[in-house]
Scaffold this active site. Structure first.
Site, mmCIF file in Angstrom:
data_model
loop_
_atom_site.group_PDB
_atom_site.id
_atom_site.type_symbol
_atom_site.label_atom_id
_atom_site.label_comp_id
_atom_site.label_asym_id
_atom_site.label_seq_id
_atom_site.Cartn_x
_atom_site.Cartn_y
_atom_site.Cartn_z
ATOM 1 N N SER A 41 -0.991 -5.599 -23.442
ATOM 2 C CA SER A 41 -0.464 -7.200 -22.613
ATOM 3 C C SER A 41 -1.252 -8.295 -23.302
ATOM 4 O O SER A 41 -2.318 -8.210 -24.195
ATOM 5 C CB SER A 41 -0.477 -7.158 -21.098
ATOM 6 O OG SER A 41 0.867 -8.576 -20.802
ATOM 7 N N THR A 42 -2.053 -8.569 -22.251
ATOM 8 C CA THR A 42 -3.340 -9.745 -22.166
ATOM 9 C C THR A 42 -4.447 -8.989 -23.556
ATOM 10 O O THR A 42 -5.242 -8.208 -22.771
ATOM 11 C CB THR A 42 -4.313 -9.931 -21.270
ATOM 12 O OG1 THR A 42 -2.800 -10.668 -20.636
ATOM 13 C CG2 THR A 42 -4.773 -11.422 -21.270
ATOM 14 N N HIS A 52 3.454 -6.873 -24.086
ATOM 15 C CA HIS A 52 4.186 -8.135 -23.519
ATOM 16 C C HIS A 52 4.203 -9.339 -24.277
ATOM 17 O O HIS A 52 3.172 -9.975 -23.893
ATOM 18 C CB HIS A 52 3.358 -8.542 -21.973
ATOM 19 C CG HIS A 52 3.616 -6.629 -21.128
ATOM 20 N ND1 HIS A 52 2.457 -7.032 -20.298
ATOM 21 C CD2 HIS A 52 4.787 -5.673 -21.014
ATOM 22 C CE1 HIS A 52 2.959 -5.348 -19.985
ATOM 23 N NE2 HIS A 52 3.914 -5.328 -20.285
ATOM 24 N N MET A 93 -3.139 -6.808 -18.121
ATOM 25 C CA MET A 93 -3.415 -7.311 -16.779
ATOM 26 C C MET A 93 -2.078 -6.450 -16.017
ATOM 27 O O MET A 93 -0.843 -5.897 -16.975
ATOM 28 C CB MET A 93 -2.862 -9.065 -16.185
ATOM 29 C CG MET A 93 -3.720 -9.562 -16.865
ATOM 30 S SD MET A 93 -3.174 -11.751 -16.546
ATOM 31 C CE MET A 93 -4.600 -12.413 -17.277
ATOM 32 N N ASP A 106 1.396 -1.990 -15.391
ATOM 33 C CA ASP A 106 2.644 -1.559 -16.453
ATOM 34 C C ASP A 106 2.010 -0.434 -17.299
ATOM 35 O O ASP A 106 1.155 -0.786 -18.522
ATOM 36 C CB ASP A 106 3.128 -2.832 -17.812
ATOM 37 C CG ASP A 106 4.224 -2.674 -17.976
ATOM 38 O OD1 ASP A 106 5.556 -1.559 -17.620
ATOM 39 O OD2 ASP A 106 4.787 -2.701 -19.047
#
Length: 383
Positions: free
Chosen positions: A204-205, A231, A324, A327
């Site tokens: 993600s991030t 993401h 973050m 997940d």
């Protein structure tokens, strides 16, 4: 503790609206505003804020150039505001490579259905990227020259003597708000390479840069197929897949329903949807499904990893990179229960140590590796 923010944007309306929302939280203080990138660089050095919000298209100095200058002089977590268009995606990816931590759509209507939801999203995102004071680490030399931003290209065309950009800047690593001790780093067992049927990577991030660092290390002859879950909005994933494909020796493209898994092919889950893998009659295909509104993430790592665990029990390698939240943890649990292996990125090299921490703390990581170790380890450990 109050988080200090510097707002950099050439729109007076946007500066005012963003300041109102952030200061209304009681947890954030806007300590300064700048109308262009040059002012932003100067105020960043003077005010030393915890977070900077940055527009990408501004007079005097654009957002990408400003991010590079800030990362060079005094690294600070930068949250970019971007348009959800193909060109906006390209520019945002340039900004992330320059050192920005994360991004949000600039059109508020695109990220929230009502004002209360909007306020929560903006405030939470600023607090998330703030974490604590960032540490900077030198970015490794890319396998190819950095891709210039569209604004830099335009300037270079109008000024033949214009010099190239300064190249990738250090990656900013904001830590979690209350960091706990990282689980003991496992000493990898360097046994014979395993013949995995598929490698799944979730992030993600910080993921766009992390994926680039990992995938550019893989040779064209890489044995296993890969499925990638990042993401990212639907308008961004086509540009991201195209970017990776240009930089990598393996083939990378956005997945389409019915695509076959093939060695040396990396399929990126389309934004706004869910990607699953089915293995029937010895043929593995991806299935692209509508994004379920009950799920927080579209695409969701847990969904894809769960399908891999069912389709290739004991023959999957799951890899969780920076991001973050948590997940991927349940998907990795399913992989472990089916006899497959899981690796995770370490805290020091993660932009945000959320997703890999969740996996490591749950005792699901067979190996905990730095970002720079992952690509070579994949080449070494996957035959």
């Amino acid at each position: 503790m109050t988080v200090s923010v510097l707002v950099v944007d050439d729109s007076g309306f946007f500066r005012k609206r963003l300041t109102e929302i952030l200061t209304g939280s009681g947890q954030i203080k806007v300590v300064g505003v700048a109308t262009n990138g040059r002012e932003g660089v100067e105020l960043a050095e003077k005010l030393r804020p915890d977070v900077i919000t940055m527009d990408y298209e501004m007079p005097v100095m654009d957002g990408i150039s400003a991010v590079r200058e800030i990362m060079r002089k005094h690294p600070v977590p930068v949250l970019m505001f971007s348009s959800l268009t193909y060109e906006g995606a390209r520019v945002t990816l340039d900004a992330l490579e320059a050192g920005a931590v994360d991004f949000l759509p600039k059109n508020f209507e695109e990220i929230a259905r009502d004002s209360s939801q909007l306020q929560k999203i903006l405030i939470d995102r600023v607090l998330d990227v703030a974490g604590s004071r960032p540490g900077a680490r030198p970015a490794p030399a890319p396998s190819r020259p950095p891709v210039p931003s569209s604004q830099e290209v335009a300037r270079s065309r109008s000024r033949p003597d214009a010099s190239a950009g300064s190249g990738p800047a250090p990656v900013v690593k904001p830590k979690e708000h209350a960091p706990e001790a990282e689980p003991s780093r496992r000493v990898p067992h360097r046994g014979p390479a395993k013949r995995y049927s598929v490698v799944g990577i979730g992030t993600s991030t910080g993921g766009p840069v992390a994926l680039q660092r990992v995938l550019t290390k893989l040779p064209q002859s890489f044995h296993a197929p890969l499925v990638l879950v990042q993401h990212m909005p639907a308008s961004f994933t086509p540009a991201f897949a195209e970017r990776l494909n240009k930089l990598c020796k393996i083939e990378v493209r956005q997945a389409e329903d019915g695509d076959l898994l093939k060695p040396g092919l990396a399929l990126l889950a389309p934004g706004g949807k869910q990607m699953m893998v089915e293995n029937r009659g010895g043929q593995a295909r991806v299935r692209i499904l509508p994004g379920d509104e009950r799920l927080n993430y579209k695409p969701c790592v847990d969904v894809t990893f769960g399908s891999l665990a069912r389709s290739f029990p004991g023959k999957t390698l799951g890899l969780i990179l920076t991001g973050m939240g948590s997940d991927g943890k349940e998907g990795c649990r399913m992989m472990k229960q089916s006899g497959s292996d899981v690796w995770s990125q370490d805290e020091k090299s993660s932009v945000i140590y959320g997703m890999p921490m969740a996996v490591a703390k749950a005792g699901l990581s067979d190996e905990v590796l730095s970002l720079e170790e992952i690509g070579p380890r994949l080449v070494e450990g996957v035959c």
